[in-house]
Motif scaffolding. Structure first.
Motif, PDB file in Angstrom:
ATOM      1  N   ASN A   4      28.323 -52.924 -44.119  1.00 21.67           N
ATOM      2  CA  ASN A   4      29.525 -52.218 -43.693  1.00 21.67           C
ATOM      3  C   ASN A   4      30.193 -51.539 -44.889  1.00 21.67           C
ATOM      4  N   TRP A   6      33.810 -50.022 -46.064  1.00 25.75           N
ATOM      5  CA  TRP A   6      35.248 -50.062 -45.774  1.00 25.75           C
ATOM      6  C   TRP A   6      35.986 -49.203 -46.793  1.00 25.75           C
ATOM      7  N   SER A  27      34.835 -61.948 -47.138  1.00 21.63           N
ATOM      8  CA  SER A  27      34.811 -61.080 -45.965  1.00 21.63           C
ATOM      9  C   SER A  27      36.203 -60.791 -45.421  1.00 21.63           C
ATOM     10  N   ASN A  30      38.350 -57.331 -46.419  1.00 27.94           N
ATOM     11  CA  ASN A  30      38.314 -56.068 -45.689  1.00 27.94           C
ATOM     12  C   ASN A  30      39.166 -56.100 -44.432  1.00 27.94           C
ATOM     13  N   THR A  71      34.678 -50.427 -50.258  1.00 22.72           N
ATOM     14  CA  THR A  71      33.940 -51.666 -50.474  1.00 22.72           C
ATOM     15  C   THR A  71      32.685 -51.653 -49.624  1.00 22.72           C
ATOM     16  N   LEU A  72      31.664 -52.344 -50.114  1.00 23.48           N
ATOM     17  CA  LEU A  72      30.447 -52.595 -49.345  1.00 23.48           C
ATOM     18  C   LEU A  72      30.392 -54.077 -49.010  1.00 23.48           C
ATOM     19  N   GLN A  73      30.107 -54.377 -47.759  1.00 21.64           N
ATOM     20  CA  GLN A  73      30.106 -55.758 -47.290  1.00 21.64           C
ATOM     21  C   GLN A  73      28.841 -56.050 -46.486  1.00 21.64           C
ATOM     22  N   GLU A  75      27.555 -58.067 -43.775  1.00 22.15           N
ATOM     23  CA  GLU A  75      28.189 -58.831 -42.703  1.00 22.15           C
ATOM     24  C   GLU A  75      27.475 -60.151 -42.436  1.00 22.15           C
ATOM     25  N   GLU A  81      31.285 -64.521 -51.449  1.00 18.52           N
ATOM     26  CA  GLU A  81      31.580 -63.255 -52.116  1.00 18.52           C
ATOM     27  C   GLU A  81      30.569 -62.211 -51.661  1.00 18.52           C
ATOM     28  N   ASN A  82      30.796 -61.678 -50.459  1.00 15.40           N
ATOM     29  CA  ASN A  82      29.847 -60.725 -49.860  1.00 15.40           C
ATOM     30  C   ASN A  82      30.354 -59.291 -49.890  1.00 15.40           C
ATOM     31  N   THR A  83      31.413 -59.027 -50.675  1.00 17.73           N
ATOM     32  CA  THR A  83      32.029 -57.704 -50.715  1.00 17.73           C
ATOM     33  C   THR A  83      32.094 -57.199 -52.152  1.00 17.73           C
ATOM     34  N   LYS A  84      31.687 -55.942 -52.361  1.00 13.22           N
ATOM     35  CA  LYS A  84      31.696 -55.309 -53.679  1.00 13.22           C
ATOM     36  C   LYS A  84      32.533 -54.043 -53.625  1.00 13.22           C
TER      37      LYS A  84
END
Length: 205
Positions: A4, A6, A27, A30, A71-73, A75, A81-84
């Motif tokens: 995803n 965002w 997660s 976002n 951000t890149l997530q 899902e 920590e799955n979001t950059k």
């Protein structure tokens, strides 16, 4: 896996910065601070007990008509920590303190041309707007009389119609010399000249 994209709201950059851990976040980051801008399904090889890597062209996901903070997530990721965070901007910005006044300089990162009529907002560490101004034809905005009851200045956000970026105002650990009252003030109507000799080695005679 589902990837995803965002976009972080400009007025949420202070809490976003506080929730980041070396550019990573969970997660719920976002859901609280951003809006969904795109989704892509990533197919990994189905080989058991094997680490797989799949290249991803991020520019295909980023909107061509809009810049800013994204951000890149993943899902389906089990890692917390799955979001950059990704900074996708054409705006360059730096600032300079003159006593209690803040001068902000905005320009295009590619042409280096001054960015006129950009909205400049200073947020406190409490995420309150301490002041705002628009850049002039030279890309300069001077913020004065900021309301210190709202906290200390923490971040500058520079916005145009289709782009925005930010600058953290915290002092860097590698700053060699702190600015103080004995240093000369910035003169907006003049120039500062610096003269350097060819070598830093001298001898008498």
């Amino acid at each position: 896996a589902k990837l995803n994209l965002w976009q972080v709201f400009p007025n949420n950059l202070i809490p976003a910065l506080d929730r980041m851990n070396n550019g990573l976040a969970g997660s719920d980051f976002n859901d609280r601070l951003a809006k969904l801008a795109g989704t892509k399904t990533i197919e990994f090889p189905t080989v058991a007990d094997t680490k797989s890597a799949v290249p991803i062209n991020i520019t295909e996901m980023l909107p061509a008509e809009q810049r800013g903070v994204f951000t890149l997530q993943f899902e389906d990721a089990r890692d917390w920590e799955n979001t950059k965070i990704i900074l996708w901007t054409d705006i360059g910005v730096f600032s300079h303190w003159v006593n209690d006044e803040l001068a902000v300089f905005a320009h295009n990162l590619f042409s280096l041309a001054p960015l006129a009529q950009a909205k400049v907002t200073v947020y406190s560490q409490k995420n309150q707007v301490m002041g705002s101004a628009a850049t002039d034809e030279q890309g300069v905005a001077l913020l004065t009389n900021m309301d210190t009851t709202l906290g200390r200045p923490r971040m500058v956000v520079v916005e145009t119609d289709n782009d925005y970026t930010f600058l953290v105002l915290d002092r860097r650990d590698d700053d060699p010399t702190a600015f103080d009252a004995i240093m000369p003030a910035y003169d907006g109507k003049g120039y500062d000249a610096f003269l350097y000799a060819d070598r830093n080695l001298y001898r008498p005679g």
